[in-house]
Design a protein around this motif. Sequence first.
Motif, PDB file in Angstrom:
ATOM      1  N   ALA A  37       1.018  -1.586  -0.336  1.00 55.28           N
ATOM      2  CA  ALA A  37       0.096  -0.022  -0.124  1.00 55.28           C
ATOM      3  C   ALA A  37       0.733   1.762  -0.144  1.00 55.28           C
ATOM      4  O   ALA A  37       0.554   2.459  -0.664  1.00 55.28           O
ATOM      5  N   ARG A  38       2.260   1.173   1.396  1.00 54.90           N
ATOM      6  CA  ARG A  38       2.544   1.835   0.408  1.00 54.90           C
ATOM      7  C   ARG A  38       3.449   3.039  -0.724  1.00 54.90           C
ATOM      8  O   ARG A  38       3.615   3.578  -1.126  1.00 54.90           O
ATOM      9  N   LEU A  39       4.217   1.061  -0.855  1.00 55.98           N
ATOM     10  CA  LEU A  39       4.693   1.230  -2.467  1.00 55.98           C
ATOM     11  C   LEU A  39       4.205   1.903  -3.148  1.00 55.98           C
ATOM     12  O   LEU A  39       4.830   2.731  -4.368  1.00 55.98           O
ATOM     13  N   PHE A  40       2.894   2.235  -3.305  1.00 55.10           N
ATOM     14  CA  PHE A  40       1.437   3.391  -4.588  1.00 55.10           C
ATOM     15  C   PHE A  40       1.403   3.964  -3.797  1.00 55.10           C
ATOM     16  O   PHE A  40      -0.025   4.538  -4.621  1.00 55.10           O
ATOM     17  N   GLY A  41       1.796   4.791  -3.173  1.00 54.44           N
ATOM     18  CA  GLY A  41       1.776   5.697  -2.147  1.00 54.44           C
ATOM     19  C   GLY A  41       0.278   6.125  -1.250  1.00 54.44           C
ATOM     20  O   GLY A  41       0.051   7.434  -1.060  1.00 54.44           O
ATOM     21  N   GLY A  42       0.312   5.138  -0.742  1.00 50.75           N
ATOM     22  CA  GLY A  42      -1.524   5.100   0.021  1.00 50.75           C
ATOM     23  C   GLY A  42      -0.602   5.266   1.623  1.00 50.75           C
ATOM     24  O   GLY A  42       0.730   5.633   2.218  1.00 50.75           O
ATOM     25  N   LYS A  43      -1.487   5.744   2.213  1.00 49.33           N
ATOM     26  CA  LYS A  43      -1.284   5.714   3.858  1.00 49.33           C
ATOM     27  C   LYS A  43      -2.709   4.816   4.649  1.00 49.33           C
ATOM     28  O   LYS A  43      -3.417   4.605   3.771  1.00 49.33           O
ATOM     29  N   VAL A  44      -1.671   3.742   5.595  1.00 57.57           N
ATOM     30  CA  VAL A  44      -1.827   3.291   5.857  1.00 57.57           C
ATOM     31  C   VAL A  44      -2.640   2.910   7.344  1.00 57.57           C
ATOM     32  O   VAL A  44      -1.099   3.014   7.955  1.00 57.57           O
ATOM     33  N   ASN A  45      -2.654   2.385   8.317  1.00 50.10           N
ATOM     34  CA  ASN A  45      -2.764   1.771   9.866  1.00 50.10           C
ATOM     35  C   ASN A  45      -3.255   0.539   9.753  1.00 50.10           C
ATOM     36  O   ASN A  45      -4.078  -0.086   9.708  1.00 50.10           O
ATOM     37  N   MET A  46      -1.816   0.041  10.834  1.00 52.53           N
ATOM     38  CA  MET A  46      -2.298  -1.076  11.262  1.00 52.53           C
ATOM     39  C   MET A  46      -2.566  -2.129  12.477  1.00 52.53           C
ATOM     40  O   MET A  46      -2.052  -1.444  13.300  1.00 52.53           O
ATOM     41  N   HIS A  47      -3.376  -2.509  12.250  1.00 53.44           N
ATOM     42  CA  HIS A  47      -4.595  -3.558  13.623  1.00 53.44           C
ATOM     43  C   HIS A  47      -4.060  -4.158  14.566  1.00 53.44           C
ATOM     44  O   HIS A  47      -3.637  -5.552  13.224  1.00 53.44           O
ATOM     45  N   ILE A  48      -3.197  -4.746  15.046  1.00 55.46           N
ATOM     46  CA  ILE A  48      -2.696  -5.689  16.058  1.00 55.46           C
ATOM     47  C   ILE A  48      -3.527  -6.154  16.626  1.00 55.46           C
ATOM     48  O   ILE A  48      -3.538  -5.570  18.210  1.00 55.46           O
ATOM     49  N   GLY A  49      -4.513  -7.080  16.859  1.00 56.81           N
ATOM     50  CA  GLY A  49      -5.063  -7.516  18.162  1.00 56.81           C
ATOM     51  C   GLY A  49      -7.009  -7.379  18.391  1.00 56.81           C
ATOM     52  O   GLY A  49      -7.053  -6.327  17.002  1.00 56.81           O
ATOM     53  N   SER A  50      -7.730  -7.035  18.588  1.00 58.93           N
ATOM     54  CA  SER A  50      -8.887  -7.458  18.250  1.00 58.93           C
ATOM     55  C   SER A  50      -9.049  -6.256  20.143  1.00 58.93           C
ATOM     56  O   SER A  50      -8.040  -5.765  21.497  1.00 58.93           O
ATOM     57  N   GLY A  51     -10.475  -5.160  20.361  1.00 57.37           N
ATOM     58  CA  GLY A  51     -10.990  -5.143  21.784  1.00 57.37           C
ATOM     59  C   GLY A  51     -10.409  -3.316  21.661  1.00 57.37           C
ATOM     60  O   GLY A  51      -9.757  -2.521  20.568  1.00 57.37           O
ATOM     61  N   LYS A  52     -10.246  -2.811  22.197  1.00 57.45           N
ATOM     62  CA  LYS A  52      -9.702  -1.639  23.016  1.00 57.45           C
ATOM     63  C   LYS A  52      -7.958  -1.032  22.899  1.00 57.45           C
ATOM     64  O   LYS A  52      -7.551  -2.151  22.788  1.00 57.45           O
ATOM     65  N   ILE A  53      -7.564  -0.202  21.939  1.00 58.77           N
ATOM     66  CA  ILE A  53      -6.555  -0.369  21.755  1.00 58.77           C
ATOM     67  C   ILE A  53      -5.314   0.776  22.932  1.00 58.77           C
ATOM     68  O   ILE A  53      -5.754   0.934  24.027  1.00 58.77           O
ATOM     69  N   LEU A  54      -4.226  -0.312  22.518  1.00 57.16           N
ATOM     70  CA  LEU A  54      -3.748  -0.163  24.202  1.00 57.16           C
ATOM     71  C   LEU A  54      -2.238   1.088  23.771  1.00 57.16           C
ATOM     72  O   LEU A  54      -2.134   1.700  24.879  1.00 57.16           O
ATOM     73  N   THR A  55      -1.998   0.684  22.433  1.00 56.78           N
ATOM     74  CA  THR A  55      -1.071   1.577  22.350  1.00 56.78           C
ATOM     75  C   THR A  55      -0.524   2.069  20.828  1.00 56.78           C
ATOM     76  O   THR A  55      -1.059   1.823  20.152  1.00 56.78           O
ATOM     77  N   LYS A  56      -0.076   2.876  20.248  1.00 53.08           N
ATOM     78  CA  LYS A  56       0.079   3.879  19.237  1.00 53.08           C
ATOM     79  C   LYS A  56       1.324   3.662  18.626  1.00 53.08           C
ATOM     80  O   LYS A  56       1.704   4.881  19.468  1.00 53.08           O
ATOM     81  N   ILE A  57       2.278   3.386  17.880  1.00 50.90           N
ATOM     82  CA  ILE A  57       3.378   3.622  17.793  1.00 50.90           C
ATOM     83  C   ILE A  57       3.361   3.743  16.074  1.00 50.90           C
ATOM     84  O   ILE A  57       3.766   2.822  15.299  1.00 50.90           O
ATOM     85  N   GLY A  58       3.112   4.948  15.960  1.00 54.89           N
ATOM     86  CA  GLY A  58       2.960   5.739  14.415  1.00 54.89           C
ATOM     87  C   GLY A  58       1.590   5.203  13.777  1.00 54.89           C
ATOM     88  O   GLY A  58       0.563   4.910  14.348  1.00 54.89           O
ATOM     89  N   PRO A  59       1.882   4.482  12.993  1.00 54.28           N
ATOM     90  CA  PRO A  59       0.709   3.639  12.211  1.00 54.28           C
ATOM     91  C   PRO A  59       0.178   2.499  12.852  1.00 54.28           C
ATOM     92  O   PRO A  59      -1.113   2.061  12.441  1.00 54.28           O
ATOM     93  N   LEU A  60       1.417   1.973  13.895  1.00 54.63           N
ATOM     94  CA  LEU A  60       1.084   0.928  14.685  1.00 54.63           C
ATOM     95  C   LEU A  60       0.350   0.508  15.993  1.00 54.63           C
ATOM     96  O   LEU A  60       0.298   1.665  16.631  1.00 54.63           O
ATOM     97  N   HIS A  61      -1.113   0.469  15.678  1.00 60.05           N
ATOM     98  CA  HIS A  61      -1.797   0.178  16.371  1.00 60.05           C
ATOM     99  C   HIS A  61      -1.861  -1.486  16.867  1.00 60.05           C
ATOM    100  O   HIS A  61      -2.591  -1.913  16.709  1.00 60.05           O
ATOM    101  N   ILE A  62      -1.714  -1.177  19.001  1.00 63.83           N
ATOM    102  CA  ILE A  62      -1.914  -2.468  19.058  1.00 63.83           C
ATOM    103  C   ILE A  62      -2.738  -2.514  20.913  1.00 63.83           C
ATOM    104  O   ILE A  62      -2.807  -1.681  21.265  1.00 63.83           O
TER     105      ILE A  62
END
Length: 160
Positions: A33-58
């Motif tokens: 997605a980024r190679l083709f100029g896109g913007k993406v957020n990545m979510h690992i897991g389910s439920g309430k967000i514990l922490t965000k590190i840039g586009p990574l949502h744990i």
Amino acid sequence: MFGFNDIWKFFFSFFLVLPLVTILHQLGHMFFARLFGGKVNMHIGSGKILTKIGPLHIRRLYFYDGWCEYISLSKHRKRWKLILVYLGGSLFNLAGILLLNGLILIREIEPSIFLYQYVYFSFYFIFFSLFPIWHGENPSDGMAVWNLIRNKPFDNNPTM
């Protein structure tokens, strides 16, 4: 047979190995997605967000599920780009399997329970992500690719 001494393998597998395989899979989608100029957020897991590190949502249940939130892709609407975005996760999982097996084959690393489980879960991800089904309102990666190949529109396509 699953015995009492195998409980540590269960926890190791589901709380460490499976999330690592999930992260690699989602990184594959994000890479293309980024190679083709896109913007993406990545979510690992389910439920309430514990922490965000840039586009990574744990999320709280970090060992359960994962997905990419496609905010946008490039302005050049090409089907093959979307196909690569959807196949990216499985391609990264397959590359991980081949890399690990290659390193074992040339004796750079020794086989271990971690590597065995990593390869097992990677095959699991490849199979079930490419299996063409609908998960409620969202298509599996395989269903999305199948729809793109047939030129059939669907609502949950990454925006262009």
